[in-house]
Design a protein around this motif. Structure first.
Motif, PDB file in Angstrom:
ATOM      1  N   ARG A  47       3.295  -4.355  -2.305  1.00 36.09           N
ATOM      2  CA  ARG A  47       4.052  -4.613  -0.963  1.00 36.09           C
ATOM      3  C   ARG A  47       5.713  -4.755  -0.943  1.00 36.09           C
ATOM      4  NH1 ARG A  47      -0.040  -8.698  -2.489  1.00 36.09           N
ATOM      5  NH2 ARG A  47       0.989 -10.038  -3.164  1.00 36.09           N
ATOM      6  N   GLY A  48       6.234  -5.072  -1.826  1.00 38.25           N
ATOM      7  CA  GLY A  48       8.019  -5.339  -2.035  1.00 38.25           C
ATOM      8  C   GLY A  48       8.631  -4.250  -1.170  1.00 38.25           C
ATOM      9  N   THR A  49       8.012  -2.565  -2.158  1.00 37.19           N
ATOM     10  CA  THR A  49       8.385  -1.292  -1.383  1.00 37.19           C
ATOM     11  C   THR A  49       8.203  -0.835  -0.690  1.00 37.19           C
ATOM     12  OG1 THR A  49       6.740  -0.763  -3.300  1.00 37.19           O
ATOM     13  CG2 THR A  49       9.069  -1.065  -3.950  1.00 37.19           C
ATOM     14  N   THR A  69       7.363  -3.022   1.845  1.00 39.08           N
ATOM     15  CA  THR A  69       8.428  -3.606   3.095  1.00 39.08           C
ATOM     16  C   THR A  69      10.149  -3.189   3.173  1.00 39.08           C
ATOM     17  OG1 THR A  69       7.251  -5.633   2.877  1.00 39.08           O
ATOM     18  CG2 THR A  69       9.116  -5.794   3.903  1.00 39.08           C
ATOM     19  N   ALA A 129       9.303   0.255   5.538  1.00 39.05           N
ATOM     20  CA  ALA A 129       9.336  -0.154   6.995  1.00 39.05           C
ATOM     21  C   ALA A 129       9.931  -0.462   7.924  1.00 39.05           C
ATOM     22  CB  ALA A 129       7.907  -1.515   6.870  1.00 39.05           C
ATOM     23  N   GLY A 130      10.867  -1.574   7.386  1.00 38.93           N
ATOM     24  CA  GLY A 130      12.108  -1.845   7.612  1.00 38.93           C
ATOM     25  C   GLY A 130      12.710  -1.186   7.946  1.00 38.93           C
ATOM     26  N   GLU A 153      17.626   1.911   1.322  1.00 37.55           N
ATOM     27  CA  GLU A 153      16.027   1.493   1.213  1.00 37.55           C
ATOM     28  C   GLU A 153      16.245   1.705  -0.817  1.00 37.55           C
ATOM     29  OE1 GLU A 153      12.248   3.622   1.823  1.00 37.55           O
ATOM     30  OE2 GLU A 153      13.886   3.984   3.559  1.00 37.55           O
ATOM     31  N   ALA A 206       5.957   2.854   4.253  1.00 35.84           N
ATOM     32  CA  ALA A 206       5.730   2.245   3.816  1.00 35.84           C
ATOM     33  C   ALA A 206       4.648   2.591   2.622  1.00 35.84           C
ATOM     34  CB  ALA A 206       4.922   0.918   4.978  1.00 35.84           C
ATOM     35  N   ARG A 253       5.345   2.626  -1.329  1.00 42.68           N
ATOM     36  CA  ARG A 253       3.342   1.862  -1.519  1.00 42.68           C
ATOM     37  C   ARG A 253       3.000   3.050  -2.921  1.00 42.68           C
ATOM     38  NH1 ARG A 253       0.669   1.374   2.149  1.00 42.68           N
ATOM     39  NH2 ARG A 253       1.270  -1.127   2.195  1.00 42.68           N
ATOM     40  N   ASP A 299       1.849 -13.799  -4.264  1.00 38.27           N
ATOM     41  CA  ASP A 299       2.025 -11.981  -4.228  1.00 38.27           C
ATOM     42  C   ASP A 299       2.274 -11.689  -4.780  1.00 38.27           C
ATOM     43  OD1 ASP A 299       4.781 -13.569  -4.792  1.00 38.27           O
ATOM     44  OD2 ASP A 299       5.335 -12.665  -2.657  1.00 38.27           O
TER      45      ASP A 299
END
Length: 255
Positions: free
Chosen positions: A89-91, A93, A96-97, A117, A207, A211, A253
């Protein structure tokens, strides 16, 4: 002497020469641009590699005792699943950012957004690798910096650390290590180029790719660590890391 019947009119000959000259100039300019682009990309990768190396000892890593307090009642495999889920989930995010960062071109040199990134994803994945070694009872010996070097090696080689082999734990950040790190960064850069597509299309792609890649890396590391796993009840009672306390993160999380 009669004129050469094969000779072209002066104006055509001159035009052809000028055309060939322009083509040669264009080819030379393209060649110079390509070389300059390669040099710029190489410098960008070197800079990013340096940032990852410098950042590695600063990444907060939870020891086994902390992880077991945050996730009570879980088996090693269940705890590892939690960590992987949080890391993916962290990577995602991060991807996506950066992917949503508007219409960026793809120049030969590395865009700052992509460099950010790569460093962000590397930090999440190195943290995951370190905590998986804790979960499987295979924390490498040595100081904080020595362990960080070992985890960097694990990240670049995409395999678990064999703590019985001192060379894998005490590897110095020398030329070979930095070359391997740059190669890993280059592969990640090439994978992440689709993140630079416009707006939310890039965000979605970034994203999903991050993931997937983090999950694939975790699977490789866990396979290696399972083969050498040390049961929790066989570990020393004191699990605290000697060189630096690690901050407790929210347990829900997995990160």
């Amino acid at each position: 002497m009669p004129a050469d019947p094969t000779a072209l009119p002066a104006e055509r000959t001159t035009g052809a020469l000028e055309e060939r000259g322009r083509a040669a100039s264009l080819a030379a300019a393209v060649g110079r641009g390509t070389r300059k682009g390669r040099d710029g990309a190489r410098k960008g990768l070197t800079t990013v590699a340096g940032r990852i190396i410098d950042n590695a000892p600063r990444i907060p890593v939870r020891d086994l005792a902390t992880l077991r307090r945050q996730f009570p009642g879980l088996t090693p495999e269940e705890l590892a699943d939690k960590l992987v889920s949080g890391a993916t989930r962290g990577t995602a995010t991060v991807g996506a950012g950066v992917g949503a960062a508007a219409m960026l071109p793809v120049p030969p040199a590395m865009p700052a957004e992509l460099a950010a990134e790569i460093v962000g994803v590397a930090s999440v994945e190195i943290k995951l690798i370190a905590e998986l070694h804790e979960v499987y009872g295979l924390r490498p010996p040595g100081t904080l910096r020595q362990r960080a070097t070992a985890y960097l090696t694990s990240w670049t080689e995409e395999r678990g650390i064999d703590v019985t082999k001192p060379t894998t734990v005490n590897a110095a950040l020398g030329g070979q290590m930095k070359r391997e790190l740059r190669q890993q960064i280059m592969k990640r850069t090439l994978r992440n180029l689709p993140n630079l597509t416009p707006f939310m299309v890039g965000a979605a792609v970034g994203a999903v790719m991050n993931r997937r890649d983090t999950k694939k890396l975790a699977d490789k590391i866990r396979k290696d660590l399972r083969a050498r796993q040390v049961p929790w009840d066989a570990l020393p009672h004191t699990e605290a890391m000697p060189d630096g306390a690690t901050p407790a993160l929210p347990p829900e999380d997995g990160r």
